[in-house]
Design a protein around this motif. Structure first.
Motif, short mmCIF file in Angstrom:
data_model
loop_
_atom_site.label_atom_id
_atom_site.label_comp_id
_atom_site.label_asym_id
_atom_site.label_seq_id
_atom_site.Cartn_x
_atom_site.Cartn_y
_atom_site.Cartn_z
N GLU A 99 0.84 -1.21 0.00
CA GLU A 99 0.00 0.00 0.00
C GLU A 99 0.87 1.25 0.00
O GLU A 99 0.59 2.21 -0.72
CB GLU A 99 -0.94 0.00 1.21
N GLU A 100 1.93 1.24 0.82
CA GLU A 100 2.85 2.38 0.84
C GLU A 100 3.55 2.52 -0.51
O GLU A 100 3.78 3.62 -1.00
CB GLU A 100 3.88 2.23 1.96
N GLU A 102 2.26 1.71 -3.39
CA GLU A 102 1.27 2.29 -4.32
C GLU A 102 1.19 3.80 -4.13
O GLU A 102 1.14 4.55 -5.10
CB GLU A 102 -0.11 1.66 -4.11
N ARG A 103 1.17 4.25 -2.86
CA ARG A 103 1.14 5.70 -2.60
C ARG A 103 2.39 6.36 -3.17
O ARG A 103 2.31 7.43 -3.79
CB ARG A 103 1.03 5.98 -1.10
N THR A 104 3.53 5.74 -2.97
CA THR A 104 4.79 6.28 -3.49
C THR A 104 4.78 6.31 -5.01
O THR A 104 5.23 7.28 -5.63
CB THR A 104 5.97 5.45 -2.96
N ARG A 106 2.14 6.55 -7.01
CA ARG A 106 1.26 7.66 -7.45
C ARG A 106 1.96 9.01 -7.27
O ARG A 106 1.86 9.89 -8.13
CB ARG A 106 -0.06 7.61 -6.70
N ARG A 107 2.67 9.17 -6.16
CA ARG A 107 3.40 10.40 -5.91
C ARG A 107 4.48 10.59 -7.00
O ARG A 107 4.66 11.68 -7.52
CB ARG A 107 4.04 10.38 -4.52
#
Length: 143
Positions: A99-100, A102-104, A106-107
């Protein structure tokens, strides 16, 4: 005035890639994302949503399996990737984003879009569009 040195096309492409990588890495570090290497950034870029084997990552990146393996394990230690059994083969493991991760990811995509806009401001939107169009073309096999 000394003559201007003319760089080879591969050298220019490498410099352009480095410009994006350095901008991306600086922005991610500023955002507090775990420190990653250019090789790890490249790995993230070629990773499938549902997961990819280390061997396939190495092939896509054009590096040895050992290099891909080291990059994967660094990203696992940073909490950005995980390894899971491949449902299609008991002998293989798939690497995928946490999940982290995926956030990274997208960033990172947002940062790259911002860098592309910055490049358009610097060299012109038409030049960036032409460069993108040329790079997206099928160049065929090397001679």
């Amino acid at each position: 005035m000394p003559p201007t040195r003319r760089h080879s096309f591969p050298h220019l492409l490498s410099d352009a890639r480095r410009w994006f990588e350095e901008g991306l890495l600086a922005a991610l570090e500023e955002a507090g994302v775990a420190r990653v290497s250019p090789t790890q950034v490249q790995l993230f870029a070629v990773l499938d949503e549902d997961g990819t084997t280390v061997s396939e990552l190495a092939r896509r990146m054009g590096v040895t399996r050992q290099t891909a393996h080291q990059a994967v394990h660094g990203l696992i230690a940073a909490g950005l990737l995980e390894q899971l059994p491949d449902p299609a083969s008991a002998r293989r493991r798939l690497v995928r984003r946490t999940e982290e991760g995926e956030r990274t990811h997208r960033r990172a995509e947002a940062v790259l879009a911002r860098l592309e806009r910055e490049l358009a401001d610097r060299i012109g939107a038409d030049a960036v569009a032409a460069l993108r169009a040329a790079l997206e073309m099928d160049w065929g096999s090397p001679v």
